[in-house]
Design an enzyme around this catalytic site. Structure first.
Site, short mmCIF file in Angstrom:
data_model
loop_
_atom_site.label_atom_id
_atom_site.label_comp_id
_atom_site.label_asym_id
_atom_site.label_seq_id
_atom_site.Cartn_x
_atom_site.Cartn_y
_atom_site.Cartn_z
N ASP A 1 7.94 -31.48 4.69
CA ASP A 1 7.92 -30.62 5.89
C ASP A 1 6.63 -30.89 6.67
OD1 ASP A 1 8.46 -28.70 7.73
OD2 ASP A 1 8.41 -27.00 6.35
N ASP B 1 11.72 -32.02 11.77
CA ASP B 1 10.45 -32.08 11.06
C ASP B 1 10.53 -31.81 9.56
OD1 ASP B 1 11.06 -29.42 11.27
OD2 ASP B 1 9.10 -28.79 12.04
N GLU B 2 11.72 -31.83 8.99
CA GLU B 2 11.80 -31.62 7.54
C GLU B 2 13.05 -32.26 6.95
OE1 GLU B 2 12.57 -27.62 6.05
OE2 GLU B 2 13.24 -27.00 8.04
#
Length: 346
Positions: free
Chosen positions: A12, A102-103
């Site tokens: 993350d 983003d993860e």
């Protein structure tokens, strides 16, 4: 590596939008800043320390933090950074499940002989993201997807946390109930009203009592998670639309050395294409400079190919077209990807 070992990574990116802005603008580093317009889309950790959160109203954020600097979002820059990070993910393991820009989850089981244990793999991944993309990433490692995600959250910012299978419940049960997937503000308020404040207390509450508080579906879901029962596998979803690799280097690298690195990337990517019987039509060469600004050049064949010779010829040409700029600016990374993939030549 067995199914009872911690081999699922949840990676993350920390304060993603804000981190990209701080990376690209030195004046924004180490100060409270946020990305947004009417609301906060992302806040730096300096701003978070003063109470700024997402998706807080900007006016309220400035009341909490009068010195807050707010910049408008640059979605193209965030998409580019995300693409570069995901290239590193896929270079680490083919089993990647994207959750958002983003993860992602990564399954690294079965990689011990070629890449080391999960902790070593995660350390290398984190170093590559920092060195090649210029932002921080936190990673949690556990036996289940749920616990890996919890672990990455606990490790933030810029951390790594491995939850050993023998310590799962000892780690999980003291955490607040909001650590459970599915517990938002409303559910948390209902549980707290009944004196249930931790994950361990959820685990000790009968399913019937939980059902009376939250309803049948939520009660069953949360009771399982509170005992770390999560049988979901890392789901790679649809096939990738491109395959790529990248190489970072010192700013003093010669143009000849850079070309040699690029040809090495061509060989590596073409090998990966042939290994899965894939062909591509578009060659993309990406240039990253010392100021973290990126540029790309591309060429599309009439017919898809996975020939090292054909792709190397085009990649070398795209590189040489930028020779003058490479010599006058500080190039720190070269990347290559093959897009418009197909399983057979048309």
């Amino acid at each position: 590596m067995t199914a009872n070992q911690a081999s699922i990574l949840h990676a993350d990116l920390d304060a993603f939008y804000a981190s990209v802005e701080q990376r690209d603008n030195r004046n924004l580093r180490d100060i409270p800043m946020a990305v947004g317009g009417g609301i906060v889309l992302s806040a730096s950790y300096q701003a978070r320390a003063l109470g700024v959160r997402t998706p807080m109203n900007i006016n309220l954020a400035k009341q909490l933090c009068p010195d807050l600097v707010v910049v408008p979002p640059r979605m193209d820059a965030y998409a580019q950074a995300s693409n570069e990070v995901f290239e590193i993910f896929f270079d680490t393991t083919p089993t990647v499940e994207a959750l958002s820009i983003d993860e992602a989850f990564l399954d690294v089981s079965g990689l011990s002989r070629i890449a080391g244990d999960p902790r070593s793999i995660a350390n290398k991944l984190r170093s590559r993201v920092a060195d090649e993309v210029g932002i921080a990433i936190s990673v949690g490692i556990a036996r289940t997807k749920f616990l890996a995600k919890v672990a990455s959250g606990v490790s933030k910012p810029d951390g790594l946390l491995v939850v050993d299978p023998s310590e799962e419940l000892a780690f999980l049960h003291p955490l607040p109930v909001r650590a459970l997937w599915g517990v938002g503000a409303v559910a948390e308020k209902k549980l707290l009203a009944k004196g249930i404040a931790t994950v361990g207390e959820v685990a000790c509450t009968s399913p019937e009592k939980l059902e009376a508080i939250l309803g049948a579906s939520s009660a069953q879901h949360l009771h399982k998670l509170a005992h770390n029962i999560d049988e979901r596998k890392v789901d790679t979803g649809r096939s990738r639309s491109s395959v790529g690799a990248q190489q970072s280097f010192q700013k003093t690298a010669s143009t000849e050395a850079i070309e040699a690195m690029l040809l090495g990337l061509v060989d590596r990517v073409c090998y990966r294409l042939r290994a899965v019987n894939k062909f591509g039509k578009t060659v993309v060469v990406r240039f990253r400079f010392g100021d973290f600004m990126s540029e790309t050049r591309s060429f599309t064949f009439d017919e898809a190919t996975n020939s090292t010779t054909e792709i190397a010829t085009i990649a070398r040409s795209l590189l040489r077209d930028r020779k003058k700029e490479i010599e006058t600016r500080s190039l720190t990374q070269i990347g290559l990807s093959i897009a418009n993939l197909t399983s057979a030549v048309a």
